[in-house]
Motif scaffolding. Structure first.
Motif, mmCIF file in Angstrom:
data_model
loop_
_atom_site.group_PDB
_atom_site.id
_atom_site.type_symbol
_atom_site.label_atom_id
_atom_site.label_comp_id
_atom_site.label_asym_id
_atom_site.label_seq_id
_atom_site.Cartn_x
_atom_site.Cartn_y
_atom_site.Cartn_z
ATOM 1 N N LYS A 151 13.477 1.074 -8.621
ATOM 2 C CA LYS A 151 13.129 -0.152 -9.346
ATOM 3 C C LYS A 151 12.231 -1.070 -8.516
ATOM 4 O O LYS A 151 11.995 -2.217 -8.898
ATOM 5 C CB LYS A 151 14.408 -0.923 -9.733
ATOM 6 N N ALA A 152 11.797 -0.568 -7.346
ATOM 7 C CA ALA A 152 10.897 -1.375 -6.519
ATOM 8 C C ALA A 152 10.080 -0.463 -5.614
ATOM 9 O O ALA A 152 10.595 0.541 -5.110
ATOM 10 C CB ALA A 152 11.689 -2.365 -5.664
ATOM 11 N N VAL A 153 8.815 -0.811 -5.438
ATOM 12 C CA VAL A 153 7.977 -0.167 -4.424
ATOM 13 C C VAL A 153 7.826 -1.173 -3.287
ATOM 14 O O VAL A 153 7.473 -2.328 -3.523
ATOM 15 C CB VAL A 153 6.604 0.224 -4.989
ATOM 16 N N VAL A 154 8.150 -0.720 -2.077
ATOM 17 C CA VAL A 154 8.045 -1.595 -0.914
ATOM 18 C C VAL A 154 7.077 -0.964 0.087
ATOM 19 O O VAL A 154 7.209 0.211 0.434
ATOM 20 C CB VAL A 154 9.431 -1.807 -0.257
ATOM 21 N N VAL A 155 6.086 -1.755 0.531
ATOM 22 C CA VAL A 155 5.089 -1.255 1.465
ATOM 23 C C VAL A 155 5.168 -2.017 2.776
ATOM 24 O O VAL A 155 5.013 -3.242 2.804
ATOM 25 C CB VAL A 155 3.658 -1.367 0.889
ATOM 26 N N GLY A 156 5.448 -1.276 3.850
ATOM 27 C CA GLY A 156 5.396 -1.820 5.204
ATOM 28 C C GLY A 156 4.537 -0.912 6.055
ATOM 29 O O GLY A 156 3.818 -0.052 5.529
ATOM 30 N N PHE A 157 4.621 -1.070 7.359
ATOM 31 C CA PHE A 157 3.838 -0.193 8.221
ATOM 32 C C PHE A 157 4.392 1.218 8.135
ATOM 33 O O PHE A 157 5.603 1.421 8.250
ATOM 34 C CB PHE A 157 3.878 -0.675 9.674
ATOM 35 N N ASP A 158 3.510 2.192 7.930
ATOM 36 C CA ASP A 158 3.951 3.578 7.770
ATOM 37 C C ASP A 158 2.944 4.515 8.422
ATOM 38 O O ASP A 158 1.854 4.734 7.907
ATOM 39 C CB ASP A 158 4.107 3.908 6.283
ATOM 40 N N GLN A 159 3.346 5.086 9.539
ATOM 41 C CA GLN A 159 2.450 6.001 10.245
ATOM 42 C C GLN A 159 2.272 7.312 9.479
ATOM 43 O O GLN A 159 1.380 8.089 9.791
ATOM 44 C CB GLN A 159 2.965 6.286 11.655
ATOM 45 N N HIS A 160 3.101 7.521 8.463
ATOM 46 C CA HIS A 160 2.980 8.724 7.634
ATOM 47 C C HIS A 160 2.266 8.428 6.317
ATOM 48 O O HIS A 160 2.325 9.241 5.389
ATOM 49 C CB HIS A 160 4.361 9.313 7.350
ATOM 50 N N PHE A 161 1.623 7.277 6.229
ATOM 51 C CA PHE A 161 0.904 6.935 5.000
ATOM 52 C C PHE A 161 -0.040 8.077 4.630
ATOM 53 O O PHE A 161 -0.731 8.614 5.487
ATOM 54 C CB PHE A 161 0.113 5.642 5.198
ATOM 55 N N SER A 162 -0.057 8.434 3.351
ATOM 56 C CA SER A 162 -0.858 9.580 2.906
ATOM 57 C C SER A 162 -1.327 9.370 1.474
ATOM 58 O O SER A 162 -0.821 8.474 0.772
ATOM 59 C CB SER A 162 -0.015 10.854 2.960
ATOM 60 N N TYR A 163 -2.265 10.210 1.057
ATOM 61 C CA TYR A 163 -2.727 10.120 -0.332
ATOM 62 C C TYR A 163 -1.560 10.314 -1.294
ATOM 63 O O TYR A 163 -1.463 9.632 -2.310
ATOM 64 C CB TYR A 163 -3.833 11.148 -0.620
ATOM 65 N N MET A 164 -0.669 11.225 -0.967
ATOM 66 C CA MET A 164 0.469 11.488 -1.853
ATOM 67 C C MET A 164 1.365 10.260 -1.977
ATOM 68 O O MET A 164 1.866 9.956 -3.069
ATOM 69 C CB MET A 164 1.263 12.693 -1.354
ATOM 70 N N LYS A 165 1.571 9.546 -0.874
ATOM 71 C CA LYS A 165 2.387 8.322 -0.945
ATOM 72 C C LYS A 165 1.701 7.256 -1.806
ATOM 73 O O LYS A 165 2.357 6.573 -2.603
ATOM 74 C CB LYS A 165 2.646 7.777 0.459
ATOM 75 N N LEU A 166 0.403 7.118 -1.608
ATOM 76 C CA LEU A 166 -0.380 6.175 -2.405
ATOM 77 C C LEU A 166 -0.231 6.519 -3.881
ATOM 78 O O LEU A 166 -0.013 5.651 -4.742
ATOM 79 C CB LEU A 166 -1.839 6.273 -1.950
ATOM 80 N N ASN A 167 -0.344 7.798 -4.179
ATOM 81 C CA ASN A 167 -0.229 8.270 -5.554
ATOM 82 C C ASN A 167 1.173 8.037 -6.114
ATOM 83 O O ASN A 167 1.339 7.569 -7.239
ATOM 84 C CB ASN A 167 -0.571 9.760 -5.600
ATOM 85 N N ARG A 168 2.170 8.326 -5.320
ATOM 86 C CA ARG A 168 3.542 8.168 -5.806
ATOM 87 C C ARG A 168 3.828 6.671 -6.065
ATOM 88 O O ARG A 168 4.452 6.324 -7.068
ATOM 89 C CB ARG A 168 4.535 8.747 -4.803
#
Lengths: 306, 306
Positions: A151-168
């Motif tokens: 029920k929430a998307v939370v964005v913090g610092f993520d060294q594993h940030f990826s296109y798939m995460k952006l998409n999800r």
């Protein structure tokens, strides 16, 4: 309100300022330490402030550490700091979701293991932490499996940030009633030697652009960071001093919450930056002009020892 | 210049418009096909335009295919199209670096294998294509090894986009004299059923935010896409028609290059979108109002068959 803003704090004016406050908030990196080195004199300043009966808290936009991890780092560097005195965005974000949003459901977390721990500490489950890569040659991105209780998307610092995460994140955010929270908008993490690496603001902006929505951020300069301290410790803004090295986050937070503000020149922003804001005549930029500045927080020592 | 903009093209006005042009530029997705399905009648329209002596070209912001890959897809879908008639951003970006920037050196490529192939076809070497992940627990991000002959960072669609790529782009872009080029700013790739996935614009914005620099983009609505066609085939803008389904890219490109513009309603933008721009009174938004619109490019068929 200071008569003349952005004045150098020295001599008797230090004691006068400290007498006017009961509480001091410190940013961490660039203020009490740089990377893994304590600012000389900083530990003593904090110790003496406490001895003089001041409440001392630490407010940092860094979302990669839990309160406990911060307290441990501080102890290693010689600071006398308790876990409950540290307000990082990993903790504050969890508190925001719990107490302000009253979130019922899971978080899709683009963030660190520390954020996961702070969320779990307040009883919020997450999915998403760790690597999330494209599987196979061409994934069916728009139909990736989603967790129905998110029920929430939370964005913090993520060294594993990826296109798939952006998409999800995008797929979750196109659902009705999905909250969207970011830890902070810092665009870069400055390092020693003038180098820098991309900050959470870059990741958040990518998700915002995809989702065509703007996140609510909890970090400085948003007032929630101060609200979080004040709600637990009953701080009077009029008798509180914010000490930081960044005009756009630390000093702006102080201005947003009507705190007294002190810029220290051991970090990111320079006196010239502050003066440029002051001279700009732009109302918004006046919030980035500190009441006072010091070369280092060690400049507070003589008044505390006196 | 059309007397009244945004008018429906039908009957005699189709023939009149086609008589006034020597060249027709088509966007692809949403115009001649949707996903993997040809728009009914589109192949015949293109065939007949050519039979009637018109030059026909295809201009697409999609950077995931080479010209050859496009020609093959078109052939599979029944279109009579030659490789040299296709202008995708993978190809145009390579041409831009070669002919406009006269790049001497390598590209750090955040992009697809197709972009790598188009760069290599014009003699430009790249590094970066494929996965690039965090190695170990905490990488020394600011000191990642950089290729000393890289003189440009290029950002296109990249399913392997990662924090490490974002970081590496930042490290290159803080070097003096490093060019910064993006294929396009499309924020989403729309898919069937109202779904969407993040577009290149999200990745580009993350890199721009980190680098504190703005990229030069080659894709629509930037005029370079048309310049690239015109420089090779001597197209007179006054006698050229741009056909597209997106107001902010296709129609804007046409306006930016003084082409005649035709919106087709088989894709992203609606007639209501176009009318909203027209009624806004905002000068910038007038560039997103097409001269004409059709339900589908199949509406051109009767005039071509007559």
């Amino acid at each position: 309100m200071a008569v003349s803003k952005c004045s150098r704090l020295s001599g008797a004016s230090v004691k006068h300022l400290l007498d006017s406050v009961d509480c001091v908030l410190f940013d961490c990196d660039g203020v009490i330490w740089r990377g893994d080195q304590a600012i000389p004199g900083a530990a003593q300043v904090i110790h003496l402030l406490k001895e003089n009966g001041k409440k001392v808290f630490f407010v940092t936009n860094n979302s990669t550490k839990t309160r406990r991890m911060y307290a441990e780092k501080m102890s290693t560097l010689g600071f006398d700091v308790k876990e409950h005195e540290v307000f990082g965005t990993a903790y504050c974000c969890a508190m925001y979701l719990k107490t302000v949003c009253k979130l019922e459901g899971k978080v899709y977390l683009v963030g660190s293991d520390a954020m996961k721990q702070e969320l779990e500490a307040v009883g919020i489950q997450q999915t998403g932490v760790g690597p999330d890569l494209i599987a196979g040659k061409q994934a069916d991105w728009a139909n990736v499996p989603l967790d129905p209780v998110v029920k929430a998307v939370v964005v913090g610092f993520d060294q594993h940030f990826s296109y798939m995460k952006l998409n999800r994140a995008l797929q979750y955010l196109t659902q009705q009633d999905c909250l969207f929270v970011g830890t902070n908008r810092d665009t870069r993490l400055p390092l020693e030697g003038g180098k820098a690496v991309p900050g959470t603001g870059c990741l958040l902006q990518a998700v915002e652009t995809a989702a065509q929505r703007r996140a609510q951020t909890v970090g400085k300069p948003n007032h929630y960071m101060f609200d979080c301290v004040a709600s637990q410790f009953g701080v009077d803004p009029e008798r509180c001093l914010m000490v930081g090295d960044r005009l756009d986050t630390d000093i702006m937070l102080g201005s947003n919450c009507s705190l007294k503000t002190l810029l220290t020149l051991t970090g990111v922003s320079t006196l010239a930056d502050a003066e440029a804001h002051q001279k700009s005549g732009c109302a918004e930029r006046q919030g980035m002009v500190p009441d006072y500045y010091v070369e280092s927080i060690a400049d507070l020592l003589p008044a505390l020892q006196g």
